[in-house]
Write an enzyme that holds these catalytic residues in place. Structure first.
Site, short mmCIF file in Angstrom:
data_model
loop_
_atom_site.label_atom_id
_atom_site.label_comp_id
_atom_site.label_asym_id
_atom_site.label_seq_id
_atom_site.Cartn_x
_atom_site.Cartn_y
_atom_site.Cartn_z
N GLY A 1 -66.88 -45.70 31.64
CA GLY A 1 -66.64 -44.30 31.24
C GLY A 1 -66.50 -44.09 29.75
O GLY A 1 -67.02 -43.12 29.20
N ALA A 2 -65.78 -44.98 29.09
CA ALA A 2 -65.51 -44.78 27.66
C ALA A 2 -66.42 -45.63 26.78
O ALA A 2 -66.22 -45.70 25.57
CB ALA A 2 -64.05 -45.12 27.37
N ASP B 1 -65.57 -45.81 38.86
CA ASP B 1 -65.79 -46.61 37.65
C ASP B 1 -65.03 -47.93 37.75
O ASP B 1 -64.95 -48.66 36.77
CB ASP B 1 -65.27 -45.80 36.44
CG ASP B 1 -66.03 -46.12 35.15
OD1 ASP B 1 -67.09 -46.76 35.23
OD2 ASP B 1 -65.55 -45.74 34.06
N ARG C 1 -58.59 -44.45 37.65
CA ARG C 1 -58.17 -45.84 37.90
C ARG C 1 -58.37 -46.11 39.38
O ARG C 1 -58.02 -45.27 40.24
CB ARG C 1 -56.69 -46.07 37.54
CG ARG C 1 -56.37 -46.16 36.05
CD ARG C 1 -57.02 -47.36 35.35
NE ARG C 1 -56.72 -47.39 33.92
CZ ARG C 1 -57.51 -46.91 32.96
NH1 ARG C 1 -58.68 -46.36 33.26
NH2 ARG C 1 -57.16 -47.01 31.69
N GLU D 1 -62.73 -54.94 47.78
CA GLU D 1 -62.90 -54.37 49.12
C GLU D 1 -63.93 -53.24 49.21
O GLU D 1 -64.35 -52.88 50.31
CB GLU D 1 -61.54 -53.93 49.70
CG GLU D 1 -60.74 -52.94 48.90
CD GLU D 1 -59.85 -53.53 47.79
OE1 GLU D 1 -60.19 -54.59 47.24
OE2 GLU D 1 -58.84 -52.88 47.47
N HIS E 1 -66.43 -49.91 34.90
CA HIS E 1 -65.52 -49.30 33.92
C HIS E 1 -66.27 -48.94 32.62
O HIS E 1 -65.90 -49.37 31.53
CB HIS E 1 -64.35 -50.26 33.62
CG HIS E 1 -63.17 -49.56 32.98
ND1 HIS E 1 -62.02 -50.21 32.67
CD2 HIS E 1 -62.98 -48.26 32.58
CE1 HIS E 1 -61.15 -49.36 32.11
NE2 HIS E 1 -61.73 -48.17 32.05
N1 LIG Z 1 -63.11 -44.61 33.05
C1 LIG Z 1 -62.69 -44.74 31.82
O1 LIG Z 1 -63.25 -45.48 31.02
C2 LIG Z 1 -61.52 -43.93 31.37
C3 LIG Z 1 -60.52 -43.61 32.24
N2 LIG Z 1 -59.47 -42.86 31.81
C4 LIG Z 1 -58.40 -42.57 32.78
O2 LIG Z 1 -58.30 -41.16 32.90
C5 LIG Z 1 -56.92 -40.79 32.85
C6 LIG Z 1 -56.79 -39.38 32.32
O3 LIG Z 1 -57.22 -39.35 30.98
P1 LIG Z 1 -57.00 -38.05 30.06
O4 LIG Z 1 -57.54 -36.85 30.71
O5 LIG Z 1 -57.49 -38.41 28.71
O6 LIG Z 1 -55.41 -37.98 30.05
P2 LIG Z 1 -54.47 -36.71 29.81
O7 LIG Z 1 -53.11 -37.26 29.60
O8 LIG Z 1 -55.05 -35.83 28.78
O9 LIG Z 1 -54.52 -35.94 31.19
C7 LIG Z 1 -53.87 -36.35 32.35
C8 LIG Z 1 -53.52 -35.10 33.13
O10 LIG Z 1 -53.04 -35.49 34.41
C9 LIG Z 1 -52.01 -34.60 34.76
N3 LIG Z 1 -51.19 -35.18 35.80
C10 LIG Z 1 -50.27 -36.17 35.69
N4 LIG Z 1 -49.73 -36.44 36.88
C11 LIG Z 1 -50.34 -35.60 37.76
C12 LIG Z 1 -50.20 -35.39 39.16
N5 LIG Z 1 -49.33 -36.11 39.89
N6 LIG Z 1 -50.98 -34.44 39.75
C13 LIG Z 1 -51.86 -33.72 39.03
N7 LIG Z 1 -52.02 -33.86 37.69
C14 LIG Z 1 -51.25 -34.80 37.08
C15 LIG Z 1 -51.24 -34.36 33.45
O11 LIG Z 1 -50.50 -33.17 33.48
C16 LIG Z 1 -52.40 -34.27 32.46
O12 LIG Z 1 -52.82 -32.94 32.27
C17 LIG Z 1 -56.27 -41.86 31.97
O13 LIG Z 1 -54.89 -41.98 32.23
C18 LIG Z 1 -57.05 -43.10 32.33
O14 LIG Z 1 -56.44 -43.76 33.42
C19 LIG Z 1 -59.38 -42.38 30.53
C20 LIG Z 1 -60.36 -42.67 29.63
C21 LIG Z 1 -61.48 -43.54 29.96
O1 LIG Z 2 -61.69 -48.98 26.51
C1 LIG Z 2 -62.28 -48.80 27.57
O2 LIG Z 2 -63.47 -49.10 27.76
C2 LIG Z 2 -61.55 -48.17 28.74
C3 LIG Z 2 -60.99 -46.83 28.41
C4 LIG Z 2 -59.99 -46.37 29.40
O3 LIG Z 2 -59.99 -46.73 30.55
C5 LIG Z 2 -58.95 -45.45 28.93
O4 LIG Z 2 -59.06 -44.95 27.80
O5 LIG Z 2 -58.00 -45.21 29.69
#
Ligand SMILES: NC(=O)C1=CN([C@@H]2O[C@H](COP(=O)(O)OP(=O)(O)OC[C@H]3O[C@@H](n4cnc5c(N)ncnc54)[C@H](O)[C@@H]3O)[C@@H](O)[C@H]2O)C=CC1
Ligand SMILES: O=C(O)CCC(=O)C(=O)O
Length: 388
Positions: free
Chosen positions: A271-272, A252, A228, A257, A269
């Protein structure tokens, strides 16, 4: 029937997965459930009818989760369903940061003509890059995405170091033994050539990478952010880019800015945004809604506990309440007053909230409805659903 309102191009296969005996979809009727991707729900009023919000994706920062909890609205996400897509996006980020493919492609398109082959050979020296193999990648957050990135980068010849103080047992099992885990962010920051962040955006992680963290990094390091935009403090980042401390930022998340800077590569954005991830997320979200509306069972919720019990009597009451003492006592006493046997009672909690599920050996629906309204009057009970 329950109405599901969908937002943001939910994959058709997911919408089709919604149980037709339970749901209507996008008819304009008052919604019992939202099925969303990145729709920002912070500034909208959630309708009183709403019982569930299913996020087809991982991040729930676009949802007012605290408000939802206080109103007994279950918020679901789809853990891991788009992780592979993001892993591939991060690998793209690593490669475009190190090779000149994006500017080289833009340049060669301007050279069309019979001499383009010769021009390409002559001009390519301006776009030479470096390799990721042998370089060190630091990963903050070893969840569904972080672990996949770690293993993939390692298999491409990178040395990988990970930091996650809350790593789950489930994901820990999936990490290759070649990945080194460190216990402090400082230790990670000091040694990496590339840094990628994969943590949720919350009030605690806002500005996670700021001037203090950047100062601890190697000169000329590259930062990738596919989690994010708000996790990185853009003011600190831009000043580190201007001083040469940070060589590149690949993100992403488009933010005003950071646009139009040579050292910043911005994607919208994406990624997914793969067919596979969109379908996986939509199907998983639809399945959690089917289960929840049909049985009251909860799977993949971020604000209420998982609860799964085979229904043992004609009527089931599902009480959502604050996680405070004596709730179970009050609930079972109330049912006992009606001289009804409880076929099954399960109570689960998650942080400040709990769910108590009761299967009642009572065939008269009006009696069960009476119990439901008496339960709703108990202090700290937020919502009660009747199933059956
Ligand atoms: N660019 C995109 O389209 C996408 C972006 N995302 C973003 O990626 C993030 C992570 O996704 P996932 O890996 O699926 O989630 P997840 O919940 O499987 O993993 C998040 C990890 O972060 C760790 N964590 C939490 N707070 C932390 C801290 N302060 N320091 C270090 N580690 C910490 C947790 O222990 C967990 O292992 C999502 O919350 C979302 O914001 C997710 C999917 C698509
Ligand atoms: O649906 C999307 O394209 C964004 C996915 C995402 O950012 C997330 O799963 O956290």
């Amino acid at each position: 029937m329950y109405e599901v309102k969908s937002y943001n191009n939910i994959a058709k296969v997911g919408l089709e997965q919604l149980d037709k005996n339970l749901f209507t979809v996008d008819t304009g009727a008052e919604a019992s459930a939202y099925l969303i991707r990145s729709e920002n729900l912070h500034d909208v009023e959630l309708p009183s009818h709403l019982k569930a919000i299913a996020r087809a994706g991982a991040g729930v920062n676009n949802i007012p989760v605290d408000e939802a909890s206080e109103r007994g609205i279950v918020v679901f996400n789809t853990p891991g369903a788009n992780a592979n897509a993001v892993k591939e996006a991060v690998l793209t980020g690593l490669l475009v940061a190190t090779r000149g493919y994006i500017p080289a492609s833009a340049w060669i398109q301007t050279q069309a003509g019979s001499e383009v082959g010769k021009t390409a050979e002559k001009g390519k020296k301006n776009y030479a890059g470096t390799e990721i193999s042998g370089k060190r990648l630091g990963i903050i957050g070893l969840g569904a995405i972080g672990v996949m990135v770690a293993n993939a980068a390692n298999s491409l010849g990178m040395e990988v170091v990970g930091f996650d103080p809350f790593v789950s047992v489930d994901t820990a099992w999936k990490i290759s033994r070649a990945i080194k885990r460190v216990n402090s962010l400082e230790e990670l920051l000091a040694q990496v050539d590339f840094l990628t962040i994969h943590v949720p955006f919350t009030s605690e992680t806002k500005g996670y990478i700021s001037s203090e963290q950047i100062a601890q990094m190697k000169d000329g390091a590259v930062i990738l952010n596919f989690a994010r935009g708000e996790l990185v403090d853009n003011t600190a980042l831009l000043s580190a880019i201007d001083s040469g401390k940070i060589a590149k930022y690949v993100t992403d998340f488009a933010m005003e800015e950071i646009m139009n800077k040579e050292q910043v590569i911005v994607f919208p954005h994406l990624g997914a945004s793969t067919e596979e991830a969109e379908e996986n997320c939509a199907v998983m979200a639809a399945e959690t809604l089917n289960l929840y509306f049909k049985t009251g069972e909860i799977r993949n919720s971020v604000n209420f506990p998982s609860i799964s019990v085979h229904q043992k009597a004609p009527y089931r009451l599902v009480a959502f309440h604050r996680n405070v003492p004596n709730m179970l006592g009050q609930i079972s006493t109330l049912v006992a007053k009606h001289d009804i046997n409880i076929a099954e009672l399960v109570n689960r909690s998650k942080e400040d909230y709990a769910v108590t599920m009761l299967d009642l050996e009572e065939g008269d629906r009006t009696v069960v409805e009476q119990i439901k309204s008496e339960l709703e009057a108990i202090e700290h009970i937020i919502r009660v659903r009747l199933i059956g």
